[in-house]
Design a protein around this motif. Sequence first.
Motif, short mmCIF file in Angstrom:
data_model
loop_
_atom_site.label_atom_id
_atom_site.label_comp_id
_atom_site.label_asym_id
_atom_site.label_seq_id
_atom_site.Cartn_x
_atom_site.Cartn_y
_atom_site.Cartn_z
N ASP A 1 0.28 8.69 3.38
CA ASP A 1 0.69 7.31 3.16
C ASP A 1 -0.46 6.40 3.56
O ASP A 1 -0.94 6.45 4.67
CB ASP A 1 1.93 7.03 4.03
N ILE A 2 -0.91 5.58 2.64
CA ILE A 2 -1.95 4.61 2.93
C ILE A 2 -1.35 3.23 2.73
O ILE A 2 -0.89 2.89 1.66
CB ILE A 2 -3.15 4.77 1.96
N ARG A 3 -1.34 2.44 3.81
CA ARG A 3 -0.81 1.08 3.73
C ARG A 3 -1.94 0.10 3.96
O ARG A 3 -2.77 0.30 4.83
CB ARG A 3 0.25 0.88 4.80
N ASN A 4 -1.96 -0.99 3.23
CA ASN A 4 -2.97 -2.03 3.37
C ASN A 4 -4.37 -1.49 3.21
O ASN A 4 -5.31 -1.97 3.82
CB ASN A 4 -2.84 -2.74 4.73
N ASP A 5 -4.52 -0.45 2.41
CA ASP A 5 -5.82 0.16 2.18
C ASP A 5 -6.59 -0.70 1.20
O ASP A 5 -6.10 -0.95 0.10
CB ASP A 5 -5.61 1.56 1.62
N PRO A 6 -7.80 -1.16 1.56
CA PRO A 6 -8.56 -1.99 0.64
C PRO A 6 -8.79 -1.33 -0.71
O PRO A 6 -8.98 -2.00 -1.70
CB PRO A 6 -9.88 -2.23 1.37
N GLY A 7 -8.79 0.00 -0.76
CA GLY A 7 -8.98 0.69 -2.03
C GLY A 7 -7.72 0.77 -2.86
O GLY A 7 -7.72 1.30 -3.96
N ASN A 8 -6.61 0.27 -2.34
CA ASN A 8 -5.33 0.35 -3.05
C ASN A 8 -4.74 -1.05 -3.10
O ASN A 8 -3.98 -1.45 -2.25
CB ASN A 8 -4.39 1.32 -2.30
N ASP A 9 -5.12 -1.82 -4.12
CA ASP A 9 -4.74 -3.24 -4.21
C ASP A 9 -3.25 -3.46 -4.28
O ASP A 9 -2.77 -4.50 -3.89
CB ASP A 9 -5.40 -3.88 -5.44
N GLU B 1 -1.05 -2.25 -2.47
CA GLU B 1 -0.42 -2.14 -1.15
C GLU B 1 -1.22 -2.89 -0.10
O GLU B 1 -1.33 -2.45 1.02
CB GLU B 1 -0.29 -0.67 -0.76
N ASN B 2 -1.77 -4.04 -0.42
CA ASN B 2 -2.62 -4.76 0.51
C ASN B 2 -1.88 -5.59 1.53
O ASN B 2 -2.50 -6.30 2.30
CB ASN B 2 -3.63 -5.64 -0.24
N GLY B 3 -0.58 -5.56 1.59
CA GLY B 3 0.18 -6.23 2.65
C GLY B 3 -0.06 -7.72 2.71
O GLY B 3 -0.08 -8.40 1.71
N ASP B 4 -0.30 -8.23 3.95
CA ASP B 4 -0.39 -9.66 4.14
C ASP B 4 -1.79 -10.24 3.94
O ASP B 4 -2.02 -11.40 4.20
CB ASP B 4 0.14 -10.05 5.53
N GLY B 5 -2.73 -9.44 3.46
CA GLY B 5 -4.04 -9.95 3.12
C GLY B 5 -4.93 -10.27 4.31
O GLY B 5 -5.92 -10.97 4.16
N ASP B 6 -4.63 -9.78 5.48
CA ASP B 6 -5.45 -10.09 6.65
C ASP B 6 -6.68 -9.19 6.71
O ASP B 6 -7.49 -9.34 7.62
CB ASP B 6 -4.65 -9.97 7.94
N GLY B 7 -6.82 -8.27 5.77
CA GLY B 7 -7.96 -7.38 5.80
C GLY B 7 -7.74 -6.17 6.66
O GLY B 7 -8.56 -5.26 6.66
N GLY B 8 -6.68 -6.10 7.43
CA GLY B 8 -6.38 -4.94 8.25
C GLY B 8 -5.94 -3.79 7.35
O GLY B 8 -5.62 -3.98 6.19
N ALA B 9 -5.94 -2.62 7.90
CA ALA B 9 -5.54 -1.44 7.13
C ALA B 9 -4.90 -0.43 8.07
O ALA B 9 -5.19 -0.41 9.26
CB ALA B 9 -6.77 -0.84 6.46
N GLU B 10 -4.03 0.39 7.51
CA GLU B 10 -3.46 1.48 8.30
C GLU B 10 -3.15 2.65 7.39
O GLU B 10 -2.93 2.49 6.19
CB GLU B 10 -2.24 1.04 9.09
N ALA B 11 -3.19 3.82 7.99
CA ALA B 11 -2.90 5.05 7.27
C ALA B 11 -2.23 6.01 8.25
O ALA B 11 -2.49 5.96 9.45
CB ALA B 11 -4.18 5.67 6.73
N ALA B 12 -1.34 6.86 7.73
CA ALA B 12 -0.65 7.82 8.60
C ALA B 12 -0.36 9.09 7.81
O ALA B 12 -0.07 9.03 6.61
CB ALA B 12 0.65 7.22 9.13
N TRP B 13 -0.42 10.22 8.51
CA TRP B 13 -0.17 11.51 7.89
C TRP B 13 0.59 12.42 8.85
O TRP B 13 0.41 12.32 10.06
CB TRP B 13 -1.48 12.22 7.55
N ASP B 14 1.39 13.32 8.32
CA ASP B 14 1.98 14.42 9.08
C ASP B 14 1.20 15.67 8.69
O ASP B 14 1.10 15.99 7.50
CB ASP B 14 3.46 14.59 8.76
#
Length: 182
Positions: A19-27, A29-42
Amino acid sequence: MRTTGTGTTRPAGGDTRNDIRNDPGNDSENGDGDGGAEAAWDLAAGPSAPAQARALTRRSLRRWCVTGPDDVDDVVLIVDELVANAVVHGAGPVRLALRLEAAPAGVRLTGEVGDADPRAPGVPAGPPPVLDWAEAGRGLLLVASLATEFGTRPAPPGKTVWFTRDLDPIDAPALTPRHPAR
């Protein structure tokens, strides 16, 4: 090492595999546009988990434009050590989450590694008084020396070991703080 109840939190959501959230490479799912990014995996708790975690971490840092070789290498080493510890000393699948966000002094990366064993890792001892060529027992000492801060917190049914790393401002992406200081 310290234990805190006010540390970082694992991103909310259901299944976080790849799951990639707010990933700059994935427009989309860019969230609130603050430039932050997060990713999580099991990750499956097996011998390949540390290598998989290293590759996922490098890929995410590259996508997030974190280019400083010291920052990238140190973060990858920290993730490798914590995932290896979770595989060897923990239980169940390993959860890896990374978050990049603006901080008062620049850009901060937060990493979290969780497993289903509630026992907290031991406090890292200092370097041995004499040269010791043992291959084990240095992981948390490395984490303590490379991270800005780190700790552990309960995350039922297990625990989460977290770290932060303040990135070199010259090589870090420009981010806007979510809540600027007043």
